[in-house]
Structure formats: structure tokens, C-alpha cells
Scaffold this motif. Structure first.
Motif, PDB file in Angstrom:
ATOM      1  N   SER A  39       0.846  -1.191   0.000  1.00  0.00           N
ATOM      2  CA  SER A  39       0.000   0.000   0.000  1.00  0.00           C
ATOM      3  C   SER A  39       0.883   1.242   0.000  1.00  0.00           C
ATOM      4  O   SER A  39       1.706   1.419   0.909  1.00  0.00           O
ATOM      5  CB  SER A  39      -0.907   0.016   1.235  1.00  0.00           C
ATOM      6  N   TRP A  40       0.723   2.100  -0.999  1.00  0.00           N
ATOM      7  CA  TRP A  40       1.522   3.320  -1.064  1.00  0.00           C
ATOM      8  C   TRP A  40       1.309   4.235   0.144  1.00  0.00           C
ATOM      9  O   TRP A  40       2.280   4.755   0.715  1.00  0.00           O
ATOM     10  CB  TRP A  40       1.248   4.076  -2.365  1.00  0.00           C
ATOM     11  N   PRO A  41       0.051   4.487   0.579  1.00  0.00           N
ATOM     12  CA  PRO A  41      -0.133   5.345   1.764  1.00  0.00           C
ATOM     13  C   PRO A  41       0.573   4.791   3.001  1.00  0.00           C
ATOM     14  O   PRO A  41       1.166   5.544   3.772  1.00  0.00           O
ATOM     15  CB  PRO A  41      -1.658   5.370   1.945  1.00  0.00           C
ATOM     16  N   VAL A  42       0.523   3.471   3.191  1.00  0.00           N
ATOM     17  CA  VAL A  42       1.198   2.858   4.331  1.00  0.00           C
ATOM     18  C   VAL A  42       2.708   3.037   4.213  1.00  0.00           C
ATOM     19  O   VAL A  42       3.393   3.365   5.198  1.00  0.00           O
ATOM     20  CB  VAL A  42       0.833   1.359   4.437  1.00  0.00           C
ATOM     21  N   PHE A  43       3.238   2.841   3.019  1.00  0.00           N
ATOM     22  CA  PHE A  43       4.679   2.995   2.813  1.00  0.00           C
ATOM     23  C   PHE A  43       5.132   4.429   3.095  1.00  0.00           C
ATOM     24  O   PHE A  43       6.103   4.649   3.834  1.00  0.00           O
ATOM     25  CB  PHE A  43       5.044   2.617   1.378  1.00  0.00           C
ATOM     26  N   VAL A  44       4.431   5.405   2.537  1.00  0.00           N
ATOM     27  CA  VAL A  44       4.824   6.807   2.701  1.00  0.00           C
ATOM     28  C   VAL A  44       4.735   7.228   4.165  1.00  0.00           C
ATOM     29  O   VAL A  44       5.650   7.869   4.704  1.00  0.00           O
ATOM     30  CB  VAL A  44       3.952   7.719   1.815  1.00  0.00           C
ATOM     31  N   LEU A  45       3.645   6.854   4.837  1.00  0.00           N
ATOM     32  CA  LEU A  45       3.481   7.252   6.233  1.00  0.00           C
ATOM     33  C   LEU A  45       4.443   6.494   7.154  1.00  0.00           C
ATOM     34  O   LEU A  45       4.921   7.060   8.146  1.00  0.00           O
ATOM     35  CB  LEU A  45       2.035   7.027   6.675  1.00  0.00           C
ATOM     36  N   SER A  46       4.737   5.243   6.835  1.00  0.00           N
ATOM     37  CA  SER A  46       5.733   4.496   7.616  1.00  0.00           C
ATOM     38  C   SER A  46       7.103   5.145   7.487  1.00  0.00           C
ATOM     39  O   SER A  46       7.832   5.299   8.473  1.00  0.00           O
ATOM     40  CB  SER A  46       5.804   3.038   7.142  1.00  0.00           C
ATOM     41  N   LEU A  47       7.438   5.530   6.262  1.00  0.00           N
ATOM     42  CA  LEU A  47       8.723   6.180   6.011  1.00  0.00           C
ATOM     43  C   LEU A  47       8.800   7.521   6.722  1.00  0.00           C
ATOM     44  O   LEU A  47       9.816   7.848   7.360  1.00  0.00           O
ATOM     45  CB  LEU A  47       8.905   6.363   4.507  1.00  0.00           C
TER      46      LEU A  47
END
Length: 303
Positions: A39-47
Motif C-alpha cells: 500500500s503506497w499510503p502505508v509505505f509513505v506514512l511508515s517512512l
């Protein structure tokens, strides 16, 4: 004046540490991508959350060491912001509070996006998030900072490895995959190796100041053997994951970075000059991040 202020804050944030802080998120996310659950939103927010926590830790370290008098003319590492007079202690303290609040906000948004109304997962991750913030601050701040008691290595291993990789993978997949722990442990050991070089480089001033890092407790020579062990076990854990999952030959591309890490580790074992050790610290961080990138990319291809 504005440009000087911005440069001061960038100096305090220690941007060169951010790629390594991002490695665990990259690994966990690419393992999820391999399973087609990315999931892109999960990746960006995790980063974003990982980067904010790393900056928080860097600011807290600057503040804590300065107040304890460790950052003086004997310091052999990069100059700290308060030590150099770029920022005042009150300014740094306000920035620490701000970064803690931003980390909380980013983390809560990440949980809302990734796990929705799964309240048990919420409770678990809120607890882990709170622990991560406390760990970032308490490394050098407070009456009994754990970084002065030889516990920094354990903290880095957990947060840069196990929690970063396994946690980010779970936020994508909602699953706990036992094999992912191998990659998490490998990532944590590489990050710990970077910290260990820092502690070997600062061995004498830390010893004089009563900062009992694990390197100080082990002694200079044994700390170098410990460094080799960290690197070798980390590389073995990445290889174990690939063997257990019958990965394609392209996945072994990470060995190119592994060879460079072994070469750097040999230099760390033999060299005692502070400047050389600082160069190897930067090289280890760079090659560890590149290893994570190559490993993550290699997983996505089948040959």
C-alpha cells in the motif's frame, strides 16, 4: 539570516543518518510487495514516521550530550549543533517537543490508514510507538540515559530492525510472517554495526566522560570482534531468508553490497585513527542502505 537558521537545523537533524533509518521500512514494505499486499499510503506514512523518529533521536542526542558536558573539545565525531553554538539548548528542547508531536501525529495517521478499526492492533502499535518515542529521547536525556549504560545497541537492534521491518510488513499485510523476522534481525544488526563504529571511534572520550557504551564495556579490541560478528551474522540472516523462500538468483544481488561491507569491516578491525573510523562509519551506513535497496529490488524479480 534565514538561510543560516535553516542550515543550523539541517546540521542538527543529521541528514546522513536518515537513509539507514529508512532501510527497515523499505525492507518490510518490499517484502509485502513481494506478497502483492503493498500500500503506497502505508509505505509513505511508515517512512515519514521513521524519519521523524530518527530526527527526534538526533536532536535529543545533541541536547542530552551537551547538557552532560560530553560535547567538548575532546569530541572526535561530527560537531553537534549546541556544541558549535549554532542553536541554543532552549531552542533544541522546543524542537524535540515539536518532533515528538509530529511523530505522534504521523504514527496515528499511519495506524488509521493501515489497520482501521482493529482496536487490538491499535493498542499494540500505540504501545510500541510510545516506546519508540521514549527510546529516542531517553538515549542521552534524563538522569539515567540508557545510551550511557551500554543499552544503545539493543535499542537500535529492536527499533531499526525487528520493529521497523516486521512492523511495517504487518501494517501492509495484517500478518506476522515468521520468515520476516530473519530480515528484521539482519537489518537491526547492520544498524547496530553502524552504532558500534561510532562507539569505537568515541571510545576514549566516552570512557573519560563515564559514558559506558557497549564498546567501552567490551574494550576496544573485543568491540572490533563484536563488529565483525554483527556484520557476518546479519549477512547470514539475509541469506537464510532467501534460502528458506527459494528466491531467484537475482535476489542475491545484495551480495555486491555485502562484499563492500566486509571490506569496510576489515578496515574497522585494523584501524585506530579517528578520522578513518568516521569514514568507515559513513561507508557502513551507505553500504547497509544499498544492501537493503538491492535486497528489496531483487525480491521482486523471478529468473
Amino acid at each position: 539570516m534565514l538561510s543560516i537558521t535553516v542550515k543550523s537545523w539541517l546540521h542538527a537533524a543529521r541528514l546522513r543518518t536518515l537513509p539507514l533509518a529508512s532501510s527497515s521500512v523499505l525492507l518490510g514494505s518490499c517484502l509485502a510487495l513481494k506478497q502483492q499486499q503493498f500500500s503506497w499510503p502505508v509505505f509513505v506514512l511508515s517512512l515519514l514516521t521513521a524519519v521523524l523518529l530518527q530526527i527526534l533521536s538526533n536532536l535529543a542526542n545533541d541536547y542530552g550530550d551537551a547538557l552532560k558536558g560530553l560535547d567538548d573539545e575532546t569530541r572526535v565525531g561530527p560537531t553537534r549543533a549546541i556544541q558549535a553554538g549554532l542553536l541554543s539548548a532552549p531552542q533544541m528542547l522546543r524542537a524535540i517537543v515539536l518532533m515528538a508531536l509530529l511523530s505522534v501525529a504521523s504514527g496515528l495517521l499511519l495506524l488509521w490508514v493501515s489497520i482501521g478499526d482493529h482496536w487490538l492492533a491499535w493498542l499494540g502499535f500505540i504501545g510500541l510507538g510510545a516506546l519508540a518515542i521514549v527510546a529516542a529521547i531517553a538515549y542521552t536525556m534524563g538522569e539515567k540515559p540508557y545510551g550511557y549504560r551500554g543499552l544503545g545497541d539493543l535499542s537500535v537492534f529492536v527499533f531499526f530492525g525487528l520493529l521497523g521491518v516486521v512492523g511495517s510488513h504487518y501494517l501492509h499485510t495484517q500478518q506476522l510472517d515468521p520468515a520476516v523476522w530473519l530480515v528484521g534481525a539482519g537489518s537491526g544488526l547492520l544498524a547496530t554495526a553502524v552504532l558500534n563504529i561510532n562507539n569505537i571511534r568515541d571510545f576514549k572520550p566516552d570512557l573519560s566522560a563515564g559514558k559506558l557504551t557497549l564498546a567501552v564495556r567490551l574494550g576496544e579490541r573485543r568491540a572490533r570482534y563484536y563488529h565483525l560478528l554483527l556484520i557476518l551474522v546479519a549477512l547470514g540472516l539475509f541469506a537464510s531468508y532467501l534460502l528458506l523462500n527459494a528466491a531467484s538468483s537475482f535476489a542475491w544481488l545484495y551480495l555486491l553490497a555485502a562484499l563492500a561491507l566486509l571490506k569496510v569491516s576489515a578496515t574497522v578491525f585494523c584501524q585506530y585513527q579517528h578520522q578513518v573510523l568516521d569514514q568507515q562509519l559513513q561507508a557502513t551506513a551507505k553500504w547497509s542502505f544499498l544492501l537493503s535497496v538491492l535486497f528489496s529490488l531483487g525480491l521482486q524479480f523471478q529468473l
